[in-house]
Scaffold this motif. Structure first.
Motif, PDB file in Angstrom:
ATOM      1  N   GLN A   1       2.235  12.813  -0.513  1.00  0.00           N
ATOM      2  CA  GLN A   1       0.888  12.245  -0.149  1.00  0.00           C
ATOM      3  C   GLN A   1       1.678  11.332   1.361  1.00  0.00           C
ATOM      4  N   VAL A   2       2.663  10.776   1.067  1.00  0.00           N
ATOM      5  CA  VAL A   2       3.207  10.051   2.232  1.00  0.00           C
ATOM      6  C   VAL A   2       3.657  10.868   3.299  1.00  0.00           C
ATOM      7  N   VAL A   3       4.322  12.174   3.118  1.00  0.00           N
ATOM      8  CA  VAL A   3       4.957  13.214   4.150  1.00  0.00           C
ATOM      9  C   VAL A   3       3.591  13.631   4.797  1.00  0.00           C
ATOM     10  N   GLU A   4       2.435  14.147   3.964  1.00  0.00           N
ATOM     11  CA  GLU A   4       1.499  14.392   4.521  1.00  0.00           C
ATOM     12  C   GLU A   4       0.820  13.591   5.633  1.00  0.00           C
ATOM     13  N   GLY A   5       0.891  12.191   5.089  1.00  0.00           N
ATOM     14  CA  GLY A   5       0.490  11.111   6.117  1.00  0.00           C
ATOM     15  C   GLY A   5       1.395  11.015   7.659  1.00  0.00           C
ATOM     16  N   ILE A   6       2.616  11.228   7.366  1.00  0.00           N
ATOM     17  CA  ILE A   6       3.510  11.005   8.491  1.00  0.00           C
ATOM     18  C   ILE A   6       3.089  12.374   9.282  1.00  0.00           C
ATOM     19  N   ILE A   7       2.951  13.328   8.713  1.00  0.00           N
ATOM     20  CA  ILE A   7       2.947  14.777   9.499  1.00  0.00           C
ATOM     21  C   ILE A   7       1.550  14.494  10.285  1.00  0.00           C
ATOM     22  N   TYR A   8       0.396  14.001   9.535  1.00  0.00           N
ATOM     23  CA  TYR A   8      -0.827  13.851  10.183  1.00  0.00           C
ATOM     24  C   TYR A   8      -0.695  12.779  11.361  1.00  0.00           C
ATOM     25  N   ARG A   9       0.071  11.849  11.105  1.00  0.00           N
ATOM     26  CA  ARG A   9       0.148  10.741  12.364  1.00  0.00           C
ATOM     27  C   ARG A   9       0.672  11.556  13.677  1.00  0.00           C
TER      28      ARG A   9
ATOM     29  N   ASP B   1      -3.819   3.549  12.476  1.00  0.00           N
ATOM     30  CA  ASP B   1      -4.909   4.161  12.508  1.00  0.00           C
ATOM     31  C   ASP B   1      -4.922   5.322  11.390  1.00  0.00           C
ATOM     32  N   SER B   2      -3.855   5.559  10.728  1.00  0.00           N
ATOM     33  CA  SER B   2      -3.744   6.695   9.619  1.00  0.00           C
ATOM     34  C   SER B   2      -4.807   6.574   8.670  1.00  0.00           C
ATOM     35  N   PRO B   3      -5.367   7.650   8.351  1.00  0.00           N
ATOM     36  CA  PRO B   3      -6.295   7.707   7.263  1.00  0.00           C
ATOM     37  C   PRO B   3      -5.857   6.959   6.040  1.00  0.00           C
ATOM     38  N   GLU B   4      -6.829   6.347   5.244  1.00  0.00           N
ATOM     39  CA  GLU B   4      -6.500   5.699   4.087  1.00  0.00           C
ATOM     40  C   GLU B   4      -6.187   6.651   3.083  1.00  0.00           C
ATOM     41  N   VAL B   5      -6.881   7.857   2.960  1.00  0.00           N
ATOM     42  CA  VAL B   5      -6.463   9.028   2.207  1.00  0.00           C
ATOM     43  C   VAL B   5      -4.625   9.044   1.894  1.00  0.00           C
ATOM     44  N   TYR B   6      -3.951   8.698   2.882  1.00  0.00           N
ATOM     45  CA  TYR B   6      -2.586   8.938   2.544  1.00  0.00           C
ATOM     46  C   TYR B   6      -1.994   7.488   2.323  1.00  0.00           C
ATOM     47  N   GLY B   7      -2.757   6.628   2.243  1.00  0.00           N
ATOM     48  CA  GLY B   7      -2.217   5.243   1.589  1.00  0.00           C
ATOM     49  C   GLY B   7      -2.143   4.063   2.572  1.00  0.00           C
ATOM     50  N   PRO B   8      -1.400   3.006   2.537  1.00  0.00           N
ATOM     51  CA  PRO B   8      -1.375   2.237   3.309  1.00  0.00           C
ATOM     52  C   PRO B   8      -0.478   2.563   4.684  1.00  0.00           C
TER      53      PRO B   8
ATOM     54  N   GLN C   1       1.511   0.939   6.327  1.00  0.00           N
ATOM     55  CA  GLN C   1       2.876   0.096   6.255  1.00  0.00           C
ATOM     56  C   GLN C   1       3.672   1.139   5.302  1.00  0.00           C
ATOM     57  N   THR C   2       3.013   1.777   4.585  1.00  0.00           N
ATOM     58  CA  THR C   2       4.165   2.536   3.639  1.00  0.00           C
ATOM     59  C   THR C   2       4.368   3.845   4.194  1.00  0.00           C
ATOM     60  N   LEU C   3       3.699   4.426   5.236  1.00  0.00           N
ATOM     61  CA  LEU C   3       3.921   5.587   5.847  1.00  0.00           C
ATOM     62  C   LEU C   3       4.990   5.221   7.036  1.00  0.00           C
ATOM     63  N   TRP C   4       4.750   4.109   7.847  1.00  0.00           N
ATOM     64  CA  TRP C   4       5.751   3.638   8.708  1.00  0.00           C
ATOM     65  C   TRP C   4       7.137   3.338   7.889  1.00  0.00           C
ATOM     66  N   THR C   5       7.144   2.639   7.022  1.00  0.00           N
ATOM     67  CA  THR C   5       8.417   2.388   6.480  1.00  0.00           C
ATOM     68  C   THR C   5       9.299   3.646   5.660  1.00  0.00           C
ATOM     69  N   TRP C   6       8.468   4.517   5.023  1.00  0.00           N
ATOM     70  CA  TRP C   6       9.221   5.839   4.707  1.00  0.00           C
ATOM     71  C   TRP C   6       9.610   6.444   5.851  1.00  0.00           C
TER      72      TRP C   6
END
Length: 134
Positions: free
Chosen positions: A35-43, A52-59, A61-66
């Motif tokens: 889920q986090v990797v998908e969010g990073i790719i989406y961004r 502005d990342s969709p909430e479906v990927y989680g917070p 801050q988690t995406l950025w930190t990972w």
């Protein structure tokens, strides 16, 4: 979540073992790696800000930190190497190259230096070496 899915199951299976795993320590629940990797790719695909990342990927801050941690420790480089090798083995990569030898000339007054007798000196202190520097 299928609407936002970026990685195929085959792609995910190639990189899954390279990503962080739960340590078993007490505390905040561990985020789902896919889920986090998908969010990073989406961004990166959309060019949006982290916030502005969709909430479906989680917070966000988690995406950025990972992303930051995996960039620092070289995980993204390893992921890229593995995916590139797999694509190359499948014949999906064209390694042809184009080299451009264009020369862009600038007028002599386009520099940030001035001419004095005996050579050039910099106008800006930021370009000068520190005193005593070798």
């Amino acid at each position: 979540m299928s609407r936002f899915q970026m990685l195929s199951d085959a792609q995910w299976s190639l990189i899954e073992d390279l990503l962080p795993k739960p340590t078993g320590r007490q505390g905040r629940p561990f985020a789902d790696a896919r889920q986090v990797v998908e969010g990073i790719i989406y961004r990166y695909r959309t060019g949006i800000a982290w916030r502005d990342s969709p909430e479906v990927y989680g917070p966000w801050q988690t995406l950025w930190t990972w992303h930051r941690r995996m960039a620092e420790d070289g995980t993204w480089d390893t992921v890229l190497d593995r995916l590139t090798a797999a694509a190359d083995a499948a014949g999906l990569v064209d390694w042809s190259l184009s080299v451009d030898s264009t020369i862009a000339r600038a007028h002599q007054h386009a520099t940030n230096t001035t001419r004095l007798t005996g050579g050039w000196i910099e106008l800006h202190e930021s370009t000068r070496p520190a005193r005593g520097a070798a």
